[in-house]
Design a protein around this motif. Structure first.
Motif, mmCIF file in Angstrom:
data_model
loop_
_atom_site.group_PDB
_atom_site.id
_atom_site.type_symbol
_atom_site.label_atom_id
_atom_site.label_comp_id
_atom_site.label_asym_id
_atom_site.label_seq_id
_atom_site.Cartn_x
_atom_site.Cartn_y
_atom_site.Cartn_z
ATOM 1 N N ARG A 1 -4.715 -1.524 -9.523
ATOM 2 C CA ARG A 1 -5.379 -2.727 -10.046
ATOM 3 C C ARG A 1 -6.633 -3.099 -9.265
ATOM 4 N N SER A 2 -6.793 -2.552 -8.072
ATOM 5 C CA SER A 2 -7.985 -2.863 -7.282
ATOM 6 C C SER A 2 -8.298 -1.713 -6.336
ATOM 7 N N GLU B 1 -10.427 -1.089 -2.653
ATOM 8 C CA GLU B 1 -11.105 -1.688 -1.505
ATOM 9 C C GLU B 1 -11.943 -0.602 -0.822
ATOM 10 N N THR C 1 -3.240 -1.185 -4.741
ATOM 11 C CA THR C 1 -4.597 -1.103 -4.198
ATOM 12 C C THR C 1 -4.833 0.238 -3.520
#
Length: 256
Positions: free
Chosen positions: A44-45, A47, A100
């Motif tokens: 979902r993300s 970094e 993530t």
């Protein structure tokens, strides 16, 4: 029927250990395969860490993560896509639960601006042009006359080990086959700024800079020998236009 005594023999123990490892690996594979199907572990993300000049959006675009990608998918294809960016020297990708991906970048850092037919372009210490737009990025870097690997390697070594000297470099060029001419800004307290000297803003270009002649192959440690010489000359209020390190274990100052 296999007796207990036979089961205690080394060969049977080895077979038992291998069987146990196989059971554990099969269970782990099955667990991971099941986890990949769970929406809870969808990516979902992302970094991005470690970037200096690269835009995080560039890295995300290179990853090409599908909307159904799982955190438990093989990460190597993602790593390969990012690693082939010309400005990336290395990349590490790790997982952070539940969804993530953490991408840590090591960039090929620019060490100089090189004069080319297309204008001043950034290069790294290996002589490779980097895809950084100088018009859109603040690059406070030395200017190197040509994309000479010897010059760029020297500037890169200075940046890595003597940053106080690197920030003073204005220009680096060859002066013949075996000699390099480095132009430094004098800076505060450098040679030529004695009593009665003009203020930095009113000095001529010759007064604001210091030429340093070095042989090809000079080490950065040897180049740092100019610091105590500069300090001594400034204390004696001598205006020096050039320092010469071409002679073994000597720094020759040419006073103006």
């Amino acid at each position: 029927m296999i007796s207990a005594e036979r089961l205690r023999k080394p060969g049977w123990k080895l077979l038992g250990a291998l069987f146990l490892v196989g059971v554990i690996m099969a269970a782990a594979w099955g667990t991971r395969a099941a986890a990949r199907q769970m929406a809870f572990f969808r990516v979902r993300s992302v970094e991005i860490r470690g970037t200096h000049y690269l835009q995080p959006s560039e890295i995300v675009g290179r990853l090409k993560i599908d909307t159904l990608a799982s955190l438990w998918d093989d990460l190597e294809p993602y790593r390969e896509r990012v690693r082939h960016h010309p400005q990336v020297s290395d990349v590490r990708i790790s997982r952070r639960m539940p969804g993530t991906l953490v991408v840590t970048i090591e960039e090929n850092m620019p060490v100089a601006l090189v004069q080319t037919p297309a204008g001043l372009l950034p290069y790294d210490s290996l002589g490779k042009q980097l895809p950084i737009d100088p018009a859109r990025t603040n690059l406070d870097l030395p200017i190197v006359a040509t994309p000479d690997p010897v010059l760029l390697k020297l500037v890169g070594a200075i940046r890595a080990t003597e940053p106080r000297l690197f920030v003073r470099i204005e220009d680096v060029r060859r002066n013949g086959r075996d000699e390099i001419l480095i132009t430094l800004s004098r800076g505060s307290g450098a040679t030529g700024v004695g009593a009665g000297a003009a203020s930095p803003d009113n000095r001529s270009p010759e007064d604001r800079t210091l030429r340093v002649r070095v042989p090809v192959g000079l080490s950065v440690d040897r180049l740092a020998d100019i610091f105590p010489v500069e300090t001594d000359l400034a204390r004696r209020q001598l205006h020096v236009g050039e320092l010469d390190l071409r002679y073994r274990d000597q720094v020759i100052a040419r006073v103006q």
